[in-house]
Motif scaffolding. Structure first.
Motif, PDB file in Angstrom:
ATOM      1  N   THR A   1      -1.329  -5.651   5.471  1.00  0.00           N
ATOM      2  CA  THR A   1      -2.732  -5.886   5.145  1.00  0.00           C
ATOM      3  C   THR A   1      -2.992  -7.388   5.093  1.00  0.00           C
ATOM      4  O   THR A   1      -2.112  -8.176   4.740  1.00  0.00           O
TER       5      THR A   1
ATOM      6  N   THR B   1       3.404  -7.271   3.443  1.00  0.00           N
ATOM      7  CA  THR B   1       2.403  -6.251   3.744  1.00  0.00           C
ATOM      8  C   THR B   1       1.731  -6.470   5.087  1.00  0.00           C
ATOM      9  O   THR B   1       1.570  -7.614   5.532  1.00  0.00           O
TER      10      THR B   1
ATOM     11  N   ASP C   1      -4.239   2.726  -0.354  1.00  0.00           N
ATOM     12  CA  ASP C   1      -4.177   1.745   0.730  1.00  0.00           C
ATOM     13  C   ASP C   1      -5.286   0.720   0.501  1.00  0.00           C
ATOM     14  O   ASP C   1      -6.466   1.032   0.649  1.00  0.00           O
TER      15      ASP C   1
ATOM     16  N   TYR D   1      -7.168   4.070  10.449  1.00  0.00           N
ATOM     17  CA  TYR D   1      -6.180   4.493   9.456  1.00  0.00           C
ATOM     18  C   TYR D   1      -5.280   5.585  10.029  1.00  0.00           C
ATOM     19  O   TYR D   1      -4.065   5.590   9.795  1.00  0.00           O
TER      20      TYR D   1
ATOM     21  N   TYR E   1      -7.708   0.076   3.531  1.00  0.00           N
ATOM     22  CA  TYR E   1      -8.663   1.169   3.727  1.00  0.00           C
ATOM     23  C   TYR E   1      -9.702   1.176   2.609  1.00  0.00           C
ATOM     24  O   TYR E   1     -10.908   1.332   2.856  1.00  0.00           O
TER      25      TYR E   1
ATOM     26  N   ASP F   1       0.821  -1.210   0.000  1.00  0.00           N
ATOM     27  CA  ASP F   1       0.000   0.000   0.000  1.00  0.00           C
ATOM     28  C   ASP F   1       0.857   1.263   0.000  1.00  0.00           C
ATOM     29  O   ASP F   1       1.765   1.419   0.826  1.00  0.00           O
ATOM     30  N   HIS F   2       0.593   2.153  -0.948  1.00  0.00           N
ATOM     31  CA  HIS F   2       1.340   3.393  -1.162  1.00  0.00           C
ATOM     32  C   HIS F   2       2.782   3.126  -1.582  1.00  0.00           C
ATOM     33  O   HIS F   2       3.601   4.056  -1.595  1.00  0.00           O
TER      34      HIS F   2
END
Length: 230
Positions: free
Chosen positions: A119, A117, A22, A50, A25, A15-16
């Protein structure tokens, strides 16, 4: 006497870093859009989590329970169908050629490419596959007797210092340790300082202001991957 060449690893945050968004998110935002979550209360809590992530204060266990609740309640089939739509409408439009080209450069050099990650695996495995990356280290989700997710995390979450731990586990499973590999790690976030410090070649990628300042101070490479396309 010649020494064997170390295996080269190209590690990427997601993410990013590879994505200009993201994914965690955005998945939450997507569940609101399709009516799976209360649009007011979910957004309030999602935004709060977040903000904690950006500040480096996120309780990842609380967040994963929150973030996976709608998926857990809807069941595997509905979740898979929703994720396919999420990929089509949100993720694929955000997959820029610059990211694909960077991954391609490492593959063509013979490097082993791994996405690392914070996530969870439900959100990120299809994304890794869409990038053509087979090796994914993500937050693993605990599963019940039927094989469906419970909302809890299995093992060490791949976040902050946990990324170093999980990469170490990944290496050990292949009969390797850190001394056997030459690592490059791309990340945008100060949350990833532990793994950036552990890597042989840290690359601050689309860095947040704090990481940009730190990278400049330490002489780390800075890469603005999306500067020409954003």
């Amino acid at each position: 006497m010649t020494h064997p060449r170390r295996t080269r690893l190209a590690l990427f945050d997601l993410d990013h870093t590879l994505l200009p968004i993201d994914s965690d998110y955005e998945w939450g935002e997507f569940t609101q859009a399709i009516g799976w979550t209360d649009p007011v209360e979910f957004k309030r809590r999602n935004d709060a989590f977040y903000a904690h992530y950006q500040a480096g204060t996120l309780d990842v266990h609380d967040y994963v329970r929150f973030a996976t609740e709608a998926v857990r309640l809807r069941g595997p089939q509905a979740a898979a169908e929703a994720h396919e739509r999420f990929m089509r409408e949100v993720i694929r439009p955000a997959m820029h050629e610059t990211a694909h080209a960077l991954l391609r450069t490492h593959r063509e050099a013979g490097d082993t490419v791994v996405i690392v990650t914070a996530t969870n695996e439900f959100v990120t495995r299809p994304i890794a596959q869409a990038f053509g990356v087979e090796e994914l280290i993500a937050v693993e989700l605990e599963r019940d007797a039927s094989g469906w997710i419970t909302g809890e995390i299995s093992g060490t979450p791949s976040m902050r210092e946990g990324k170093v731990v999980r990469v170490g586990h990944w290496l050990a499973a292949r009969g390797l340790d850190w001394s056997d590999v030459e690592t490059t790690f791309y990340s945008d976030s100060t949350n990833d300082i532990p793994l950036l410090e552990r890597a042989d070649h840290p690359v601050a990628t689309n860095p947040d202001p704090r990481l940009r300042a730190l990278a400049a101070e330490r002489g780390w490479r800075i890469l603005d991957l999306f500067s020409e396309t954003e």
